[in-house]
Structures are given as structure tokens and as C-alpha cells.
Design an enzyme around this catalytic site. Structure first.
Site, mmCIF file in Angstrom:
data_model
loop_
_atom_site.group_PDB
_atom_site.id
_atom_site.type_symbol
_atom_site.label_atom_id
_atom_site.label_comp_id
_atom_site.label_asym_id
_atom_site.label_seq_id
_atom_site.Cartn_x
_atom_site.Cartn_y
_atom_site.Cartn_z
ATOM 1 N NE ARG A 91 -2.178 66.830 -116.961
ATOM 2 C CZ ARG A 91 -1.485 66.973 -118.114
ATOM 3 N NH1 ARG A 91 -0.776 68.053 -118.764
ATOM 4 N NH2 ARG A 91 -1.648 65.895 -119.104
ATOM 5 C CG HIS A 146 1.300 63.590 -115.400
ATOM 6 N ND1 HIS A 146 1.127 63.296 -116.748
ATOM 7 C CD2 HIS A 146 0.051 63.879 -115.088
ATOM 8 C CE1 HIS A 146 0.062 63.520 -117.034
ATOM 9 N NE2 HIS A 146 -0.693 63.959 -116.074
ATOM 10 C CG ASN A 181 3.966 63.046 -119.233
ATOM 11 O OD1 ASN A 181 3.026 63.228 -118.745
ATOM 12 N ND2 ASN A 181 4.890 62.039 -118.796
ATOM 13 C CG HIS A 206 -9.095 68.280 -113.662
ATOM 14 N ND1 HIS A 206 -9.520 67.084 -114.525
ATOM 15 C CD2 HIS A 206 -7.961 68.005 -113.805
ATOM 16 C CE1 HIS A 206 -8.535 66.472 -115.153
ATOM 17 N NE2 HIS A 206 -7.274 66.934 -114.550
#
Length: 322
Positions: free
Chosen positions: A65, A69, A97, A196
Site C-alpha cells: 500500500r 500511495h 495517509n 486486499h
């Protein structure tokens, strides 16, 4: 003599043009970028990441992740790692975040180990990309050849992080547009969402969904999730994104979606009668196809707007400008 000298200048000039034409190729990303300048970089990073994941398996999801990001905000340039300064608005405090993205210290630790053997050579942006690959492999997920040669930014953008990172509350059209804006297809989006299959989410991000009594959520699943996510408290309580195999990188995430057991709204919209239903269905049946597509999508995402050549810097510490 003058004519020979003139012809010589033409040859020299033509050679220079050829060099100029070829120069951009040298700035392209390549899996072998550090072969001569830091041949042990990848094994050093892998050892560091494996140790971190062995200490806390959830860290694998966090590192994937973190790379995602980073890449969605001004490209894969490690801008997400920069701390706040008078001249830098840190992305760490952007809404998607803050108190959510993790793993910064794991990247710093890997960077320290690499600096010991090759000071000033390997970028934090490349360490982020390699860490995501190694984290996936450490929990049974796919591996892939990471293109290397990114350099680190000297800037960050909290505003772009707030605007460009997909929301867990997004509908399918919004998600598809967010990925398309980065040159990623709907298939890339569904494959990347499959990360996920590991990791956890905070209660406040899925509370509305589990108390909604909507038709796109299994009643028993919602009831189970409510136990750890009260209506008015426990915002930071954690729940596994994949209830079945929360610590293994597999295709159960897609099977969950087909059973209306996606934890986040942005998960379930991938299988809600829309254009991505067939991709979810395919991945639920064919784990190898999912693994292959995930690796390819990570490569594609990792190539977003890299700083190469003379652009950017190689940070000595990932959280600060040199």
C-alpha cells in the site's frame, strides 16, 4: 585541408546527434540498473523486508500500500516518505495517509542497510518498489521483475494526495476514473485491488457499510463485523480485509466479493452488477491469472512518472532532503 576539416566536423556533429538521440534510453528504468553500481542491493533489501514481515505479517500489506500511495501522487518518487518542513507539506498528513499508512520505518531500515554497502547509490523510490515486490512474495504472492533507476523527489504534495488517492467510499465510476487518470486500465484496477487479500482496515472506514442493511452486503458477514465495530466508538478497531485467509496472498478476496463479503465499499463495487463483474469472476476461478495480472499491474504502476537521469536526487535518509 579545409574541406577535410569541414567533413570531419560533420562526422563529429553527426556522432554527437546519435549520442543525443540515444541518451534518453540510458535514463529508462531497467531491472539491471544496479548490476554494476550496487550488485547486492536487491538481496540486501529482500533480507530486510523478509525480517520485517516475519516480525509482523500484516506489514506485507502495508508495504504494498505504501508503494501504491507513493506512485499515485506525482509518480513513484518516494515523496510519501518526506517529513514536514517549512518548505514541504508532507503527504504523511494527507487524509488517506494519516494514522493509516504504515511501514515508513521498514523502508528507512532497508535504506540504512543499503547505504552501508553502497552509499548514495540506491534511491528510496526504488527501495519502495522492491519492498512491495518482496513483501508480496514473502506471504505467498507473486514476484516480478522490478524496473529500477528511479530517483527521489525533493518535493511532496499533500493536496494531490488528498485529491488523487482513491477513497474507500468511492463508487465504480470514480475508481475507474482515478486509475485511468494514471494510465491504468479497469483490469489493472481490479488486479491491484486484489492486494486486499491481505491486510486490515479501520472500523471508521467500513462502519457505514456494515450498518447500512444494503442488498450488496451479506447479512451474516455484516453481523460478524459489527461485533468489533460499534456504531459510536472503536474507530481504529481493525478487521481483516479478507475474513477467510487474512494472512495469505491468494484469490479469496474475489470469492468474498462474489458472496457480497467485501469489507470496504470500494471493494464490493467491483462486483455489483457493473463492468468489472466479469474480471472479478475470472480471478475467483483462476488464481494464476490473478497473480500474473497483479504482477504486471504492479510493474505498470511502478513505472508511473519516474524521475530519472539528472532529475531528482538520491536521498541519504528517506524522510528528508539531503
Amino acid at each position: 585541408m579545409d574541406s577535410i576539416h569541414f567533413l570531419g566536423n560533420i562526422v563529429v556533429s553527426f556522432s554527437a546527434l546519435i549520442l543525443l538521440w540515444n541518451a534518453p534510453c540510458e535514463a529508462q528504468l531497467s531491472p539491471s540498473f544496479y548490476r554494476n553500481t550496487c550488485p547486492n542491493a536487491l538481496t540486501t533489501i529482500r533480507t530486510s523486508i523478509r525480517q520485517a514481515v516475519s516480525r509482523e505479517r500484516r506489514m506485507a500489506a502495508s508495504l504494498i500500500r505504501l508503494h501504491f500511495h507513493d506512485c499515485f501522487v506525482q509518480g513513484c518518487d518516494a515523496s510519501i516518505l518526506l517529513d514536514e518542513t517549512p518548505s514541504i507539506e508532507s503527504e504523511k498528513t494527507a487524509f488517506p495517509n494519516i494514522n493509516s499508512v504504515r511501514g515508513y520505518e521498514v523502508i528507512e531500515a532497508a535504506k540504512r542497510e543499503v547505504e552501508k554497502i553502497c552509499p548514495g547509490v540506491v534511491s528510496c523510490a526504488d527501495i519502495l518498489a522492491v519492498a512491495a515486490r518482496d513483501a508480496s512474495a514473502a506471504v505467498g504472492g507473486p514476484s516480478w521483475n522490478v524496473n529500477l533507476g528511479r530517483r527521489d523527489s525533493t518535493t511532496a504534495s499533500r493536496s494531490v494526495a488528498n485529491s488523487d488517492l482513491p477513497s474507500p467510499f468511492s463508487d465504480l465510476n470514480t475508481l475507474t476514473s482515478a486509475f485511468a487518470n494514471k494510465g491504468l486500465s479497469a483490469r489493472d484496477m481490479v488486479a491491484l485491488s486484489g492486494s486486499h487479500t491481505i491486510g486490515q482496515s479501520q472500523c471508521f472506514l467500513f462502519r457505514d457499510r456494515i450498518y447500512s442493511n444494503r442488498t450488496d452486503i451479506d447479512a451474516g458477514f455484516a453481523s460478524t463485523r459489527r461485533r468489533q465495530c460499534p456504531t459510536n466508538s472503536g474507530d481504529s478497531n481493525l478487521a481483516a480485509l479478507d475474513l477467510v485467509t487474512p494472512n495469505s496472498f491468494d484469490n479469496n478476496y474475489f470469492r468474498n466479493l462474489m458472496q457480497r463479503k467485501g469489507l470496504l465499499q470500494s471493494d464490493q463495487v467491483l462486483f455489483s452488477g457493473g463492468s468489472t463483474n466479469n474480471i472479478v469472476s475470472e480471478y475467483s476461478r483462476n488464481p494464476r491469472t490473478f497473480m500474473s495480472d497483479f504482477g504486471n499491474a504492479m510493474i505498470k504502476m511502478g513505472d508511473l512518472e519516474p524521475l530519472t537521469g539528472q532529475n531528482g536526487i538520491i536521498r541519504r535518509i528517506c524522510s528528508a532532503i539531503n
